[in-house]
Design a protein around this motif. Structure first.
Motif, short mmCIF file in Angstrom:
data_model
loop_
_atom_site.label_atom_id
_atom_site.label_comp_id
_atom_site.label_asym_id
_atom_site.label_seq_id
_atom_site.Cartn_x
_atom_site.Cartn_y
_atom_site.Cartn_z
N GLN A 1 15.99 -20.30 -21.14
CA GLN A 1 16.68 -21.35 -20.38
C GLN A 1 15.76 -21.96 -19.33
O GLN A 1 15.75 -23.18 -19.13
CB GLN A 1 17.96 -20.78 -19.75
CG GLN A 1 19.00 -20.42 -20.83
CD GLN A 1 20.19 -19.63 -20.30
OE1 GLN A 1 20.11 -19.03 -19.22
NE2 GLN A 1 21.28 -19.61 -21.05
N ARG B 1 17.49 -23.76 -25.34
CA ARG B 1 18.91 -23.45 -25.44
C ARG B 1 19.04 -22.34 -26.48
O ARG B 1 18.44 -22.42 -27.56
CB ARG B 1 19.63 -24.71 -25.97
CG ARG B 1 21.03 -24.91 -25.54
CD ARG B 1 21.44 -26.38 -25.82
NE ARG B 1 21.17 -26.77 -27.19
CZ ARG B 1 22.08 -26.70 -28.19
NH1 ARG B 1 23.31 -26.30 -27.94
NH2 ARG B 1 21.75 -27.07 -29.41
N LYS C 1 29.66 -13.70 -25.13
CA LYS C 1 29.49 -15.13 -24.87
C LYS C 1 29.61 -15.39 -23.37
O LYS C 1 28.75 -16.03 -22.76
CB LYS C 1 30.57 -15.91 -25.63
CG LYS C 1 30.31 -17.39 -25.69
CD LYS C 1 31.19 -18.06 -26.73
CE LYS C 1 31.01 -19.56 -26.67
NZ LYS C 1 31.69 -20.25 -27.76
N GLU C 2 30.65 -14.85 -22.79
CA GLU C 2 30.85 -15.04 -21.35
C GLU C 2 29.89 -14.17 -20.54
O GLU C 2 29.26 -14.63 -19.59
CB GLU C 2 32.31 -14.71 -20.99
CG GLU C 2 32.72 -15.31 -19.66
CD GLU C 2 34.07 -14.77 -19.20
OE1 GLU C 2 34.91 -14.47 -20.08
OE2 GLU C 2 34.25 -14.64 -17.98
N GLY D 1 26.59 -15.67 -20.61
CA GLY D 1 26.52 -17.11 -20.35
C GLY D 1 26.01 -17.89 -21.55
O GLY D 1 25.27 -18.86 -21.41
N LEU D 2 26.38 -17.45 -22.76
CA LEU D 2 25.87 -18.10 -23.98
C LEU D 2 26.86 -19.16 -24.47
O LEU D 2 27.55 -18.98 -25.47
CB LEU D 2 25.65 -17.03 -25.07
CG LEU D 2 24.56 -16.00 -24.75
CD1 LEU D 2 24.59 -14.86 -25.76
CD2 LEU D 2 23.19 -16.68 -24.75
N ASN D 3 26.92 -20.27 -23.74
CA ASN D 3 27.97 -21.24 -24.03
C ASN D 3 27.72 -22.07 -25.27
O ASN D 3 28.63 -22.64 -25.84
CB ASN D 3 28.17 -22.15 -22.83
CG ASN D 3 28.57 -21.33 -21.62
OD1 ASN D 3 29.43 -20.46 -21.73
ND2 ASN D 3 27.92 -21.58 -20.49
N SER D 4 26.46 -22.14 -25.70
CA SER D 4 26.16 -23.04 -26.82
C SER D 4 25.79 -22.30 -28.10
O SER D 4 25.23 -22.88 -29.00
CB SER D 4 25.03 -24.00 -26.42
OG SER D 4 23.93 -23.25 -25.93
N HIS E 1 26.21 -20.71 -31.76
CA HIS E 1 27.09 -20.84 -32.91
C HIS E 1 27.21 -19.51 -33.65
O HIS E 1 28.07 -19.34 -34.50
CB HIS E 1 26.60 -21.94 -33.86
CG HIS E 1 25.19 -21.76 -34.30
ND1 HIS E 1 24.78 -20.76 -35.14
CD2 HIS E 1 24.06 -22.45 -33.98
CE1 HIS E 1 23.48 -20.83 -35.35
NE2 HIS E 1 23.00 -21.85 -34.64
#
Lengths: 445, 445
Positions: free
Chosen positions: A144, A149, A233-234, A237-240, A242
């Motif tokens: 990051q 990303r 994910k939370e 902090g892996l918001n993007s 798939h």
């Protein structure tokens, strides 16, 4: 003089206590080890002049409060359900607490109070959870910071045996952790994220849907999914992303053979069988359609497996077709299976365990996709200083040192996903031979 | 004048009420039908001068007690958990009770009190349980009276559809019974007796371990095991059997296709999925390893099934690969599967159901082994007078008649395994076209 209180002197405490004593000698700390059996604590301290063994029983609140009040940092190795009682006493007396266990809902509720009292309640600071968080976050933050990303994250950890241990064991596995949890692993449905969608794997398919893993210098492994990968994910902090998949690592062929046990139904823990006088083979018979052929042939035919193939070979090696008496009067299928497996899978004094951890990150940067793999392999020194004891004990010990040195500002209920925690811990782990190996390459190559 | 009280005027009540009204005309009885909705009861009575519709709510104890006190026999079609409350009022007022439900532990506890009050609490007097008990016991008692010994007993019952109903439906099945129970059937582990030993079939194997069944004049079927076959050893007095298996009957190929749904995990009822905006095919996707091929191809490859084979053909017919929206916002996998299946499996007014029951008895007599098969097939007249309503309603009605005529001496909590019950009921059922067909042959031929 700073004082560290270690609660619990069981198997996994030895490496932690040795680390703390070595630091204590340099920094003039005192290391108190409390256990229901103070003799066990005394043995672990090995007569060090910096150590003190005491009887400790969390059910005796006034005595527990006194000893916690007299310490600067408490490290709890107690069974996880007892951590909250310890945490409450730490809050009462303004003391920091460190554990290697998952944050329970009760623990989470203490967050605000801990902030108010300027106390750190640091959890998930062992191996898995622990080193997994730290090593993953170090890479994720770096990606990051470099303007990339993270588009996918897969991570597997396994407690296995060293290559030179029990060389004829075709599973390349022994019980290095709670055997009951190993036998009932994966029951329920696993959730993970793939191609942008939440996906489900029922128990019946779990050991068929493995991810192949290669660890440079250590060879090939395979991973099966853990219960719930989505929570990371939370947490990370892996918001993007798939794709998000966390799981357990085994040697190749383990999962296909374990799948046979799942298909047979012998890992079921929900009902009890009378097995007095039954042999291992009689037990397997109970789950097979009946005909005149030997159980071994019938099982192979039933599940369409070659009689001399790798799955049947593993079951045969484990003694499932032997006429040896089980030696239990009753048990759930899972308990009986554990009992049979334990005859071959119990660790012997000369055995060495091995921890393998592997992460794969998909990265997108300026429209270009690439992939980073990061892996760790740690071998036990002997059956006391196991890889498991090292990788659980050292992060706890290092976090304790950092706290006593005033290097950690985080307060409240936390896990080691911040740089101020993972950077110094990972750096110190390297000096103990616990180092990740990283490879980067363009996507799909 | 004798009075019969029928509690519950739902779908399955029509045949019972018609039977009772036809008897009432001959014998000057009164038939009271009570339901939460008295209008429903009125419709079912069709204006008969022997009938009376009333509002009935078992939660209103004083009113319930009054109407029960005013009847000679009570037939309860209420939900099974309400039977015990009815039974208590029957005991208070010395009235007989008949149900088609399994004896619950609470019901069983009323046995001594019922004996003291000279009351019969007759349960399991419908189809399954009911006609299965009666038809099996008639054969078992005959074998024993002729000096034979029953060495094995297998029994399967299924609620299917008539051959001329929905001819293109490859499952030969629709929901003629509680759909939820159909979708979650078999979860847990089945126990049965084979070759003298208790054996276990886990859910993952249940639909692969079918027993082929041939019913003369009706063709071929297949049966899968029910949860616990062992309880029938005591209930039927089968002390010398080495094989005991009770199960559910389906048309050939049903089980192999259902096995695919079990393997996929879509019958799981333990967690909830957000399925807003998903199509049928999207739902199946959630359970499949991801790649670029269509879900249909991927599923076939994953479970090693021919793309045009009978399993895939059934799933395709059911619309599992269609892009049609599911039409639910959320649900457990089992609820979503039920919802998708119901689009094709809901009974239409023109549909006829069919009940098939089959028993196989192994017999030893004077050292000679032989085999008896006994089977029943009943087709519904229309979507109201279904085979299910006939085979549940008629045994209840006939037992009521026998009780009112004073032909039954049994008292206490009972099921129809005694000759004084099953003989006249089975004989009367024959006059309604419900007759077993029996074949006997030497063993193994």
């Amino acid at each position: 003089m700073k004082t560290v209180l270690v609660l619990g002197a069981g198997r996994s405490a030895s490496v932690l206590i040795n680390y703390l004593l070595s630091q204590a000698a340099k920094r003039q700390w005192k290391v108190i080890v409390g256990d229901l059996e103070p003799e066990l604590a005394r043995q672990k301290l090995g007569g060090s002049s910096y150590g003190e063994a005491i009887a400790f029983n969390i059910a005796d609140i006034p005595a527990s409060a006194r000893v916690i009040a007299g310490s600067d940092v408490v490290v709890s190795l107690l069974p996880p359900h007892l951590h909250v009682a310890v945490a409450r006493l730490c809050l009462d007396h303004g003391r920091h607490l460190i554990t290697a266990s998952y944050v329970s809902p009760d623990m989470r509720r203490l967050h605000r109070q801990a902030i108010e009292k300027n106390v750190l309640l640091l959890n998930e600071c062992g191996l898995d959870p622990g080193i997994d968080h730290m090593s993953a976050m170090e890479v994720i933050h770096r990606i990051q910071q470099e303007g990339g990303r993270v588009t996918s994250f897969e991570s597997f950890t396994g407690g296995l045996i060293a290559p030179d241990t029990d060389p004829e064991n075709p599973w390349r596995y022994k019980f290095t952790w709670n055997p009951r949890n190993v036998v009932t692993a994966g029951q329920g449905t696993a959730r993970y994220l793939e191609a942008g969608k939440v996906r489900f794997i029922p128990y019946t398919q779990l050991f068929r849907r493995v991810t192949p893993v290669h660890v440079p210098g250590y060879g090939h492994y395979e991973g099966y999914a853990n219960r719930d990968s989505l929570q990371y994910k939370e947490a990370y902090g892996l918001n993007s992303v798939h794709t998000l998949l966390r799981g357990t690592l085994r040697s190749p062929g383990f999962c296909a053979a374990w799948h046979v046990l799942v298909q047979l139904g012998v890992c079921d823990d929900s009902y009890t069988i009378n097995c007095e006088g039954l042999s291992h083979c009689d037990f397997i018979e109970l789950f097979l359609p009946y005909d005149a052929r030997p159980a071994e042939e019938r099982l192979a035919a039933w599940l369409d497996l070659p009689l001399q193939g790798p799955e049947m070979q593993r079951l045969r090696w484990s003694g499932f077709f032997s006429s040896e008496p089980i030696g239990l009067t009753q048990g759930t299928p899972a308990q009986i299976t554990e009992h049979i497996l334990n005859k071959r899978w119990a660790l012997r004094p000369e055995d060495k365990d091995m921890i393998v951890m592997w992460h794969r990150f998909g990265v997108e940067k300026n429209g270009v996709q690439s992939e980073i793999q990061s892996s760790l392999a740690v071998t036990g020194t002997d059956s006391v200083h196991t890889a498991m004891a090292k990788t659980v004990g050292l992060p706890l010990g290092i976090a304790t040192r950092l706290l006593l040195e005033g290097q950690i500002k985080t307060r409240g209920v936390a896990i080691p996903v911040q740089a101020e925690l993972y950077h110094p811990i990972l750096n110190d782990l390297k000096t103990h031979g616990i180092a990740f190996h990283e490879t980067a390459k363009p996507y799909g190559q």
